[in-house]
Design a protein around this motif. Structure first.
Motif, PDB file in Angstrom:
ATOM      1  N   LEU A   1       0.815  -1.210   0.000  1.00  0.00           N
ATOM      2  CA  LEU A   1       0.000   0.000   0.000  1.00  0.00           C
ATOM      3  C   LEU A   1       0.855   1.270   0.000  1.00  0.00           C
ATOM      4  O   LEU A   1       0.598   2.206  -0.757  1.00  0.00           O
ATOM      5  N   GLU A   2       1.877   1.306   0.857  1.00  0.00           N
ATOM      6  CA  GLU A   2       2.705   2.518   0.961  1.00  0.00           C
ATOM      7  C   GLU A   2       3.430   2.794  -0.351  1.00  0.00           C
ATOM      8  O   GLU A   2       3.541   3.943  -0.779  1.00  0.00           O
ATOM      9  N   PHE A   3       3.919   1.740  -0.999  1.00  0.00           N
ATOM     10  CA  PHE A   3       4.592   1.927  -2.293  1.00  0.00           C
ATOM     11  C   PHE A   3       3.642   2.587  -3.290  1.00  0.00           C
ATOM     12  O   PHE A   3       3.998   3.548  -3.971  1.00  0.00           O
ATOM     13  N   LEU A   4       2.413   2.056  -3.384  1.00  0.00           N
ATOM     14  CA  LEU A   4       1.459   2.596  -4.365  1.00  0.00           C
ATOM     15  C   LEU A   4       1.070   4.031  -4.022  1.00  0.00           C
ATOM     16  O   LEU A   4       0.958   4.886  -4.901  1.00  0.00           O
ATOM     17  N   LYS A   5       0.861   4.302  -2.735  1.00  0.00           N
ATOM     18  CA  LYS A   5       0.505   5.682  -2.354  1.00  0.00           C
ATOM     19  C   LYS A   5       1.634   6.637  -2.728  1.00  0.00           C
ATOM     20  O   LYS A   5       1.390   7.708  -3.285  1.00  0.00           O
ATOM     21  N   ASN A   6       2.864   6.234  -2.440  1.00  0.00           N
ATOM     22  CA  ASN A   6       3.981   7.122  -2.748  1.00  0.00           C
ATOM     23  C   ASN A   6       4.216   7.267  -4.243  1.00  0.00           C
ATOM     24  O   ASN A   6       4.621   8.329  -4.713  1.00  0.00           O
ATOM     25  N   PHE A   7       3.924   6.200  -4.988  1.00  0.00           N
ATOM     26  CA  PHE A   7       4.055   6.288  -6.446  1.00  0.00           C
ATOM     27  C   PHE A   7       3.097   7.347  -7.003  1.00  0.00           C
ATOM     28  O   PHE A   7       3.452   8.145  -7.867  1.00  0.00           O
ATOM     29  N   HIS A   8       1.862   7.369  -6.506  1.00  0.00           N
ATOM     30  CA  HIS A   8       0.825   8.245  -7.079  1.00  0.00           C
ATOM     31  C   HIS A   8       0.736   9.610  -6.400  1.00  0.00           C
ATOM     32  O   HIS A   8       0.123  10.525  -6.952  1.00  0.00           O
ATOM     33  N   ARG A   9       1.311   9.760  -5.206  1.00  0.00           N
ATOM     34  CA  ARG A   9       1.015  10.905  -4.340  1.00  0.00           C
ATOM     35  C   ARG A   9       1.194  12.267  -5.019  1.00  0.00           C
ATOM     36  O   ARG A   9       0.269  13.070  -5.101  1.00  0.00           O
ATOM     37  N   ARG A  10       2.393  12.521  -5.518  1.00  0.00           N
ATOM     38  CA  ARG A  10       2.681  13.850  -6.052  1.00  0.00           C
ATOM     39  C   ARG A  10       1.842  14.128  -7.314  1.00  0.00           C
ATOM     40  O   ARG A  10       1.327  15.230  -7.516  1.00  0.00           O
ATOM     41  N   ARG A  11       1.679  13.100  -8.117  1.00  0.00           N
ATOM     42  CA  ARG A  11       0.915  13.250  -9.356  1.00  0.00           C
ATOM     43  C   ARG A  11      -0.554  13.616  -9.065  1.00  0.00           C
ATOM     44  O   ARG A  11      -1.120  14.517  -9.687  1.00  0.00           O
ATOM     45  N   VAL A  12      -1.147  12.926  -8.095  1.00  0.00           N
ATOM     46  CA  VAL A  12      -2.547  13.206  -7.750  1.00  0.00           C
ATOM     47  C   VAL A  12      -2.673  14.628  -7.203  1.00  0.00           C
ATOM     48  O   VAL A  12      -3.608  15.359  -7.538  1.00  0.00           O
ATOM     49  N   LYS A  13      -1.698  15.022  -6.392  1.00  0.00           N
ATOM     50  CA  LYS A  13      -1.720  16.369  -5.808  1.00  0.00           C
ATOM     51  C   LYS A  13      -1.610  17.440  -6.895  1.00  0.00           C
ATOM     52  O   LYS A  13      -2.353  18.417  -6.913  1.00  0.00           O
ATOM     53  N   VAL A  14      -0.681  17.254  -7.824  1.00  0.00           N
ATOM     54  CA  VAL A  14      -0.492  18.240  -8.903  1.00  0.00           C
ATOM     55  C   VAL A  14      -1.756  18.341  -9.763  1.00  0.00           C
ATOM     56  O   VAL A  14      -2.223  19.435 -10.089  1.00  0.00           O
ATOM     57  N   LEU A  15      -2.332  17.202 -10.098  1.00  0.00           N
ATOM     58  CA  LEU A  15      -3.566  17.224 -10.902  1.00  0.00           C
ATOM     59  C   LEU A  15      -4.699  17.909 -10.135  1.00  0.00           C
ATOM     60  O   LEU A  15      -5.423  18.738 -10.687  1.00  0.00           O
ATOM     61  N   ALA A  16      -4.831  17.584  -8.856  1.00  0.00           N
ATOM     62  CA  ALA A  16      -5.900  18.191  -8.049  1.00  0.00           C
ATOM     63  C   ALA A  16      -5.729  19.706  -7.969  1.00  0.00           C
ATOM     64  O   ALA A  16      -6.715  20.451  -7.995  1.00  0.00           O
ATOM     65  N   ASP A  17      -4.477  20.164  -7.889  1.00  0.00           N
ATOM     66  CA  ASP A  17      -4.203  21.606  -7.791  1.00  0.00           C
ATOM     67  C   ASP A  17      -4.382  22.340  -9.119  1.00  0.00           C
ATOM     68  O   ASP A  17      -4.267  23.562  -9.178  1.00  0.00           O
ATOM     69  N   SER A  18      -4.625  21.577 -10.200  1.00  0.00           N
ATOM     70  CA  SER A  18      -4.784  22.206 -11.529  1.00  0.00           C
ATOM     71  C   SER A  18      -6.238  22.552 -11.838  1.00  0.00           C
ATOM     72  O   SER A  18      -6.566  22.899 -12.966  1.00  0.00           O
ATOM     73  N   ALA A  19      -7.101  22.422 -10.842  1.00  0.00           N
ATOM     74  CA  ALA A  19      -8.509  22.843 -10.922  1.00  0.00           C
ATOM     75  C   ALA A  19      -9.394  22.040 -11.870  1.00  0.00           C
ATOM     76  O   ALA A  19     -10.248  22.605 -12.551  1.00  0.00           O
ATOM     77  N   PRO A  20      -9.239  20.695 -11.905  1.00  0.00           N
ATOM     78  CA  PRO A  20     -10.268  19.917 -12.605  1.00  0.00           C
ATOM     79  C   PRO A  20     -11.520  19.877 -11.725  1.00  0.00           C
ATOM     80  O   PRO A  20     -11.478  20.288 -10.568  1.00  0.00           O
ATOM     81  N   ASP A  21     -12.622  19.378 -12.280  1.00  0.00           N
ATOM     82  CA  ASP A  21     -13.848  19.230 -11.481  1.00  0.00           C
ATOM     83  C   ASP A  21     -13.854  17.902 -10.726  1.00  0.00           C
ATOM     84  O   ASP A  21     -14.533  17.765  -9.715  1.00  0.00           O
ATOM     85  N   LEU A  22     -13.127  16.939 -11.268  1.00  0.00           N
ATOM     86  CA  LEU A  22     -13.149  15.570 -10.744  1.00  0.00           C
ATOM     87  C   LEU A  22     -11.781  14.942 -10.937  1.00  0.00           C
ATOM     88  O   LEU A  22     -11.027  15.376 -11.819  1.00  0.00           O
TER      89      LEU A  22
END
Length: 333
Positions: free
Chosen positions: A160-181
């Motif tokens: 679980l920790e490996f997968l969270k760390n793999f995706h973490r920064r990418r999900v954060k950057v996308l979320a901060d780019s103002a999509p709706d979903l």
């Protein structure tokens, strides 16, 4: 319910009960002249051909899509860094995927505005409506580009920790780019669903998300994990506002919807592939194994009758598929 959970129910009400998701991206990019023979797949266009991505988004909006999904499925910081891009460049490419979709929506709204004075006779659907931009997050298997998002077999070393760390920064950057979903797509196993669900909490992300799984037997998700257990992960998260199935042959969908409905009252989303099979070794689609647009659309009413409320297409579906879905659904409202 807070604003995050309300987004989807309000949106579906505005859509008349069922929303239309767009269709396949990569094959449309190729049709417009892009060369995607690369581990980055459609994300390669973020570098070379962003205008083509915008064109495809617009094609889908003009075919009646209410939700467009960004070209970030295969876009990972690790994948870009493997190609020699810096962290900053990689993050900018992720942001760009959302910016292109937001731009396409603005262009579309302008066309709708112009059409209200000068209607377009050419079959384009120019109808002012709420349109959502969903930032795509493909699974770890999509980054590996070895077909493992279709097996969910990530090996024993995976946790679980490996997968969270793999995706973490990418999900954060996308979320901060103002999509709706945020669209977590082609999730092949329960572990990765848990990783996504926990990331939304840990990073304090206030953008609603959906989780969609894929199945190759019409019963379980591709790894063999129980679909109902996977859906239960979505059910237990306030931030996941819809759950369903993508990139799965149409013939399996009805039974999968019925299974999902046993576990959750959240909106069910369905965007299957054309039913064609993909040869991961040769990296190509096996010709003539899919269903026609007419057959694909004939399934849509059944899916909605058993409870799907967001419907579109995945690999090898086209704007024509989406236009046919839009027309089928608009006859009901």
């Amino acid at each position: 319910m807070g604003p995050v959970e309300n987004l989807m129910s309000d949106f579906l009400r505005e859509c008349g009960g069922v929303a239309v998701i767009d269709g396949g991206l990569a094959t449309e990019l190729e049709r417009h002249g892009a060369n995607l023979n690369d581990p980055l797949w459609s994300a390669k266009c973020l570098l070379n051909d962003p205008h083509l991505i915008r064109t495809v988004h617009l094609d889908y909006l003009e075919a009646g899509a209410d939700i467009i999904i960004t070209a970030s499925y295969q876009a990972t910081i690790q994948g870009f860094e493997n190609k020699g891009y810096s962290l900053e460049e990689s993050e900018n490419l992720l942001r760009k995927s959302v910016e292109i979709a937001l731009e396409a929506r603005d262009v579309y709204y302008n066309r709708c505005h112009e059409a209200s004075y000068n209607p377009s006779p050419d079959g384009r659907i120019l109808k002012q409506r709420q349109i959502l931009v969903a930032a795509s997050v493909g699974s770890y298997g999509a980054y590996l580009a070895d077909g493992s998002e279709y097996s969910g077999d990530y090996g024993d070393a995976m946790d679980l920790e490996f997968l969270k760390n793999f995706h973490r920064r990418r999900v954060k950057v996308l979320a901060d780019s103002a999509p709706d979903l945020i669209a977590f797509e082609t999730v092949p196993n329960k572990l990765e669903a848990q990783a996504f669900s926990q990331l939304l909490e840990e990073e304090g992300i206030n953008i609603p998300a959906w989780l969609s799984f894929n199945s190759k037997d019409g019963v379980n998700v591709v790894s063999g994990d129980s679909l109902t257990e996977c859906v239960a992960v979505a059910e237990s998260s306030k931030k996941i506002v819809a759950v369903g199935i993508n990139c799965t042959p149409p013939r399996f969908i009805r039974d999968l919807i019925l299974s999902i409905k046993k576990v959750t009252a959240k909106p069910v989303l369905i965007y299957p592939n054309s039913g064609e099979s993909y040869d991961a070794d040769r990296k190509e689609w096996v010709q003539n194994t899919g269903v026609s647009d007419k057959d694909f659309v004939s399934y849509v009413n059944t899916w909605c009758e058993v409870g799907a409320t967001l419907v579109g297409g995945c690999c090898r579906t086209t704007p024509d598929t989406i236009r046919a879905i839009y027309r089928t659904l608009s006859t009901k409202s």
